[in-house]
Design an enzyme around this catalytic site. Structure first.
Site, PDB file in Angstrom:
ATOM      1  CG  ASP A   1      -3.093   1.504   9.838  1.00  0.00           C
ATOM      2  OD1 ASP A   1      -2.013   1.454  10.440  1.00  0.00           O
ATOM      3  OD2 ASP A   1      -3.207   1.875   8.656  1.00  0.00           O
TER       4      ASP A   1
ATOM      5  N   PRO B   1      -9.409 -12.963  25.811  1.00  0.00           N
ATOM      6  CG  PRO B   1      -9.666 -14.677  27.360  1.00  0.00           C
ATOM      7  CD  PRO B   1     -10.298 -13.419  26.886  1.00  0.00           C
TER       8      PRO B   1
ATOM      9  CG  ASN C   1      -0.744  -0.798   2.303  1.00  0.00           C
ATOM     10  OD1 ASN C   1       0.410  -1.130   2.517  1.00  0.00           O
ATOM     11  ND2 ASN C   1      -1.753  -1.152   3.064  1.00  0.00           N
ATOM     12  CB  CYS C   2       4.070   2.193   1.586  1.00  0.00           C
ATOM     13  SG  CYS C   2       3.533   1.666   3.222  1.00  0.00           S
TER      14      CYS C   2
ATOM     15  CB  ILE D   1      -9.783 -11.870  20.133  1.00  0.00           C
ATOM     16  CG1 ILE D   1     -10.897 -12.926  20.133  1.00  0.00           C
ATOM     17  CG2 ILE D   1      -9.821 -11.038  18.854  1.00  0.00           C
ATOM     18  CD1 ILE D   1     -12.308 -12.354  20.023  1.00  0.00           C
TER      19      ILE D   1
HETATM   20  C1  LIG Z   1      -1.267   5.208   0.017  1.00  0.00           C
HETATM   21  C2  LIG Z   1      -0.664   4.796   1.316  1.00  0.00           C
HETATM   22  C3  LIG Z   1       0.680   5.053   1.546  1.00  0.00           C
HETATM   23  C4  LIG Z   1       1.239   4.706   2.761  1.00  0.00           C
HETATM   24  N1  LIG Z   1       2.563   4.955   2.954  1.00  0.00           N
HETATM   25  C5  LIG Z   1       3.122   4.619   4.130  1.00  0.00           C
HETATM   26  C6  LIG Z   1       4.500   4.830   4.342  1.00  0.00           C
HETATM   27  O1  LIG Z   1       5.216   5.306   3.448  1.00  0.00           O
HETATM   28  N2  LIG Z   1       5.019   4.496   5.555  1.00  0.00           N
HETATM   29  C7  LIG Z   1       4.254   3.933   6.542  1.00  0.00           C
HETATM   30  O2  LIG Z   1       4.769   3.622   7.624  1.00  0.00           O
HETATM   31  N3  LIG Z   1       2.946   3.687   6.349  1.00  0.00           N
HETATM   32  C8  LIG Z   1       2.371   4.025   5.181  1.00  0.00           C
HETATM   33  N4  LIG Z   1       1.040   3.773   4.986  1.00  0.00           N
HETATM   34  C9  LIG Z   1       0.272   3.171   6.086  1.00  0.00           C
HETATM   35  C10 LIG Z   1       0.418   1.666   6.086  1.00  0.00           C
HETATM   36  O3  LIG Z   1       0.113   1.177   4.830  1.00  0.00           O
HETATM   37  C11 LIG Z   1      -0.496   1.104   7.152  1.00  0.00           C
HETATM   38  O4  LIG Z   1      -0.075   1.584   8.392  1.00  0.00           O
HETATM   39  C12 LIG Z   1      -0.482  -0.415   7.193  1.00  0.00           C
HETATM   40  O5  LIG Z   1      -0.817  -0.975   5.950  1.00  0.00           O
HETATM   41  C13 LIG Z   1      -1.458  -0.917   8.245  1.00  0.00           C
HETATM   42  O6  LIG Z   1      -1.498  -2.307   8.250  1.00  0.00           O
HETATM   43  P1  LIG Z   1      -2.812  -3.085   8.681  1.00  0.00           P
HETATM   44  O7  LIG Z   1      -2.491  -4.523   8.556  1.00  0.00           O
HETATM   45  O8  LIG Z   1      -3.295  -2.576   9.958  1.00  0.00           O
HETATM   46  O9  LIG Z   1      -3.908  -2.658   7.621  1.00  0.00           O
HETATM   47  P2  LIG Z   1      -3.931  -2.814   6.060  1.00  0.00           P
HETATM   48  O10 LIG Z   1      -2.556  -3.022   5.516  1.00  0.00           O
HETATM   49  O11 LIG Z   1      -4.716  -1.677   5.544  1.00  0.00           O
HETATM   50  O12 LIG Z   1      -4.746  -4.160   5.853  1.00  0.00           O
HETATM   51  C14 LIG Z   1      -6.026  -4.330   6.374  1.00  0.00           C
HETATM   52  C15 LIG Z   1      -6.784  -5.295   5.468  1.00  0.00           C
HETATM   53  O13 LIG Z   1      -7.866  -5.829   6.195  1.00  0.00           O
HETATM   54  C16 LIG Z   1      -8.937  -6.051   5.308  1.00  0.00           C
HETATM   55  N5  LIG Z   1     -10.174  -6.154   6.098  1.00  0.00           N
HETATM   56  C17 LIG Z   1     -10.719  -5.198   6.891  1.00  0.00           C
HETATM   57  N6  LIG Z   1     -11.823  -5.670   7.494  1.00  0.00           N
HETATM   58  C18 LIG Z   1     -11.983  -6.930   7.054  1.00  0.00           C
HETATM   59  C19 LIG Z   1     -12.961  -7.925   7.323  1.00  0.00           C
HETATM   60  N7  LIG Z   1     -13.970  -7.696   8.149  1.00  0.00           N
HETATM   61  N8  LIG Z   1     -12.819  -9.108   6.699  1.00  0.00           N
HETATM   62  C20 LIG Z   1     -11.800  -9.346   5.852  1.00  0.00           C
HETATM   63  N9  LIG Z   1     -10.861  -8.443   5.572  1.00  0.00           N
HETATM   64  C21 LIG Z   1     -10.942  -7.247   6.170  1.00  0.00           C
HETATM   65  C22 LIG Z   1      -8.886  -4.831   4.398  1.00  0.00           C
HETATM   66  O14 LIG Z   1      -9.518  -5.111   3.162  1.00  0.00           O
HETATM   67  C23 LIG Z   1      -7.386  -4.595   4.259  1.00  0.00           C
HETATM   68  O15 LIG Z   1      -6.880  -5.152   3.060  1.00  0.00           O
HETATM   69  C24 LIG Z   1       0.456   4.086   3.767  1.00  0.00           C
HETATM   70  C25 LIG Z   1      -0.891   3.815   3.523  1.00  0.00           C
HETATM   71  C26 LIG Z   1      -1.445   4.151   2.306  1.00  0.00           C
HETATM   72  C27 LIG Z   1      -2.885   3.845   2.057  1.00  0.00           C
END
Ligand SMILES: Cc1cc2nc3c(=O)[nH]c(=O)nc-3n(C[C@H](O)[C@H](O)[C@H](O)COP(=O)(O)OP(=O)(O)OC[C@H]3O[C@@H](n4cnc5c(N)ncnc54)[C@H](O)[C@@H]3O)c2cc1C
Length: 544
Positions: free
Chosen positions: A276, A269, A41-42, A271
């Site tokens: 994010d 416990p 995503n980054c 979960i």
């Molecule tokens: C354009 C962009 C650029 C970025 N650049 C940076 C950067 O340069 N440096 C940095 O540190 N961070 C950056 N980030 C932030 C970073 O991408 C996030 O902090 C990170 O991806 C968070 O990880 P995560 O696993 O919490 O969520 P995500 O990587 O967003 O993954 C969550 C996934 O869960 C899925 N999901 C949600 N609910 C459900 C459900 N009920 N059932 C099934 N699936 C579900 C979603 O579809 C999603 O694909 C950026 C983000 C974006 C959007």
């Protein structure tokens, strides 16, 4: 043991793959709502802009590759609609067929990420966020020819990355920011150059305003002005995807993120939750905060796998280290800003310095603008911000490392950092920042901040500019008197009585002058960061 993971990108996939490396026998199922897993995503903005030309480079893994290497059961286009924490099962919807099924688990890991704060379309103008590969495809495809007018709402990290890349694709970009500065994690005098860089690249930067209505292909802003746009990119922020956790009765923190303990275990416990969607413990504030960064999601995903596998592991408090590139300039920050510290009523002292990114005699050195915030009692580092064209990343990472290790600001003077003239200076920018911090905290050089200057002038404090006459003539603080540093000792009897505010261009000659004057018995303070920081803070110079 059966482990179900909800969300198959940063946090979820780090947890799943680490768990496999620790436990070959575990049955690991990953549900991902979207069509892709483990994508970059980054990297999405850079695909939009064309720097990443090959779309497949964004797709780091597929369900098939994850099965081949890790024997993960990855199901894309499958949404977890409900958690039954008592029965230890999730209800899953196959988004392709609409079929519902139930998947039992022994341990559940939630990594659902965050979603855009605003998701309703803005009237007749298509509105997209830049969060998924499909979003990037849609934006990429909308820019069919140069000159498409695009409005980006939100001047944070991802908004600025979107702007840079849209300009790269030839779009005519307006950036709308509700606050009066871009990059709100930074202080205004540090963020100000970023707005100028964008304007220099033709971006129409609108600060202190927001979208209030849409009229055909025009956006009406809260200041009454109108902007033409064929496309709106909403980068106005994200909120945690905490709905299914809340419905399952898991504790949700005041921030709206899922509450977790130091093992990222939720209030139930069996979960765990990472990424994010989850609150982090903030190192400086000592309280829960939302810090939406990829490193934390990956690290905590890995850590949770360790805990499930029976290893001792826990999350460290978050520093909020971040960096963004805006054309030829990078802006990095760690910890708290001065605004935050002031808002929280925390005591602090601030220093601004503008050293070279490497030795000045070696070609290509660029000026860094660095700001450090530290506790006046303990000297604990509370935050830092760095803006510049070269060497920002390594300096902000050194300070993040120092904060992680709990080093006081004065210890920055002692760090033995790699030096050859291409890379740094014998007194590296970090050491230099430490020297100035030490001089400030100990009162060796009393200082005054850029935002305190107006009050000092109003109180009648004379301003002594110790730069050269040529620098003075090119622009100076209104009312300032010019006594160049190298002639200062000969002219002390001509100086007005204090308390004096002494300044130079960036603070170094001002420091020397302040040392001369205070040793001669004058009450003098050096303008921290000099004329350059004062200008960045909005100072309006007088010119001869
Ligand atoms: C354009 C962009 C650029 C970025 N650049 C940076 C950067 O340069 N440096 C940095 O540190 N961070 C950056 N980030 C932030 C970073 O991408 C996030 O902090 C990170 O991806 C968070 O990880 P995560 O696993 O919490 O969520 P995500 O990587 O967003 O993954 C969550 C996934 O869960 C899925 N999901 C949600 N609910 C459900 C459900 N009920 N059932 C099934 N699936 C579900 C979603 O579809 C999603 O694909 C950026 C983000 C974006 C959007």
């Amino acid at each position: 043991m059966k482990v179900v993971v909800v969300g198959g990108v940063a946090g979820g996939m780090s947890a799943a793959t680490r768990l496999r490396r620790l436990d070959e026998a575990a049955h690991i199922v990953v549900f991902e709502r979207g069509p892709e897993v483990s994508y970059a995503n980054c990297g999405l903005p850079y695909y939009v802009g064309g720097t990443i030309a090959d779309r497949s480079a964004l797709l780091l893994q597929t369900p098939e590759s994850l099965h081949r290497r890790f024997r993960l059961d990855v199901r894309v286009r499958h949404e977890v609609a409900r958690i039954d924490a008592v029965a230890k099962a999730v209800e899953v919807v196959d988004l392709a067929t609409g079929e519902r099924s139930t998947e039992p688990y022994d341990e559940l890991i939630l990594a659902p990420g965050a979603r855009p704060r605003r998701d309703e379309p803005a009237g007749s103008i298509p509105t997209l966020s830049l969060r998924t590969v499909s979003d990037a495809d849609a934006i990429h495809d909308a820019l069919t020819e140069p000159g498409v007018p695009v409005a980006v709402v939100g001047g944070g990290y991802t908004g600025l990355e979107a702007v840079e890349n849209l300009v790269g694709r030839g779009a005519v970009v307006t950036l709308i920011q509700r606050g009066t500065q871009l990059l709100s994690p930074l202080d205004p005098e540090m963020a100000a150059p970023i707005a100028e860089i964008l304007r220099g690249r033709g971006v129409d930067v609108r600060l202190g305003t927001q979208m209030s209505a849409v009229d055909g292909k025009e956006l009406i802003l809260s200041d009454g002005t109108r902007i033409r746009a064929e496309l709106i990119i909403d980068s106005s922020g994200v909120v945690p995807e905490s709905a299914i956790a809340a419905e399952a009765g898991l504790r949700i923190g005041d921030t709206g993120g899922i509450w977790v303990d130091e093992n990222n275990r939720t209030s139930h416990p069996d979960i765990f939750a990472v990424g994010d969607g989850v609150e982090k413990m903030d190192l400086v504030g000592g309280e829960a905060a939302l810090v939406t960064m990829a490193g934390l999601a990956n690290r905590h995903g890995r850590m949770v796998a360790d805990v499930i596998a029976g290893r001792a592991a826990s999350a460290r408090p978050a520093l909020g280290t971040g960096i963004v590139n805006v054309f030829d300039t990078a802006a990095g920050k760690v910890g708290w800003s001065e605004k935050q510290l002031r808002g929280a009523g925390r005591p602090y002292y601030a220093v601004h310095v503008h050293p070279g990114s490497h030795a000045g005699y070696y070609p290509g050195a660029e000026t860094l603008s660095m700001k450090l915030l530290a506790d006046p009692e303990s000297d604990r580092i509370l935050g830092a911000q760095i803006v510049g064209r070269d060497g920002v990343d390594k300096r902000i990472d050194v300070i993040a490392t120092a904060m992680h290790a709990g080093l006081p600001a004065a210890e920055l003077t002692q760090l033995e950092l790699a030096y050859a003239p291409q890379f740094g200076s014998a007194k590296d920018a970090i050491n230099f920042l430490g020297y100035v911090a030490e001089n400030t905290r100990t009162g060796t050089t009393p200082t005054i901040q850029w935002h305190e200057l107006d009050a000092a002038i109003a109180a009648g404090d004379p301003v002594i500019d110790v730069r050269t006459p040529a620098e003075f003539d090119a622009g100076h603080i209104p009312g300032a008197l010019n006594f160049p540093l190298d002639e200062l000792r000969q002219h002390t009897d001509e100086l007005p009585t204090g308390p004096l505010v002494v300044h130079c261009q960036v603070g170094l000659r001002g420091h020397i002058a302040t040392r001369i004057l205070t040793q001669l018995g004058f009450a003098a303070r050096n303008l921290d960061g000099g004329y350059r920081t004062w200008l960045a803070g909005g100072g309006v110079p007088a010119q001869l």
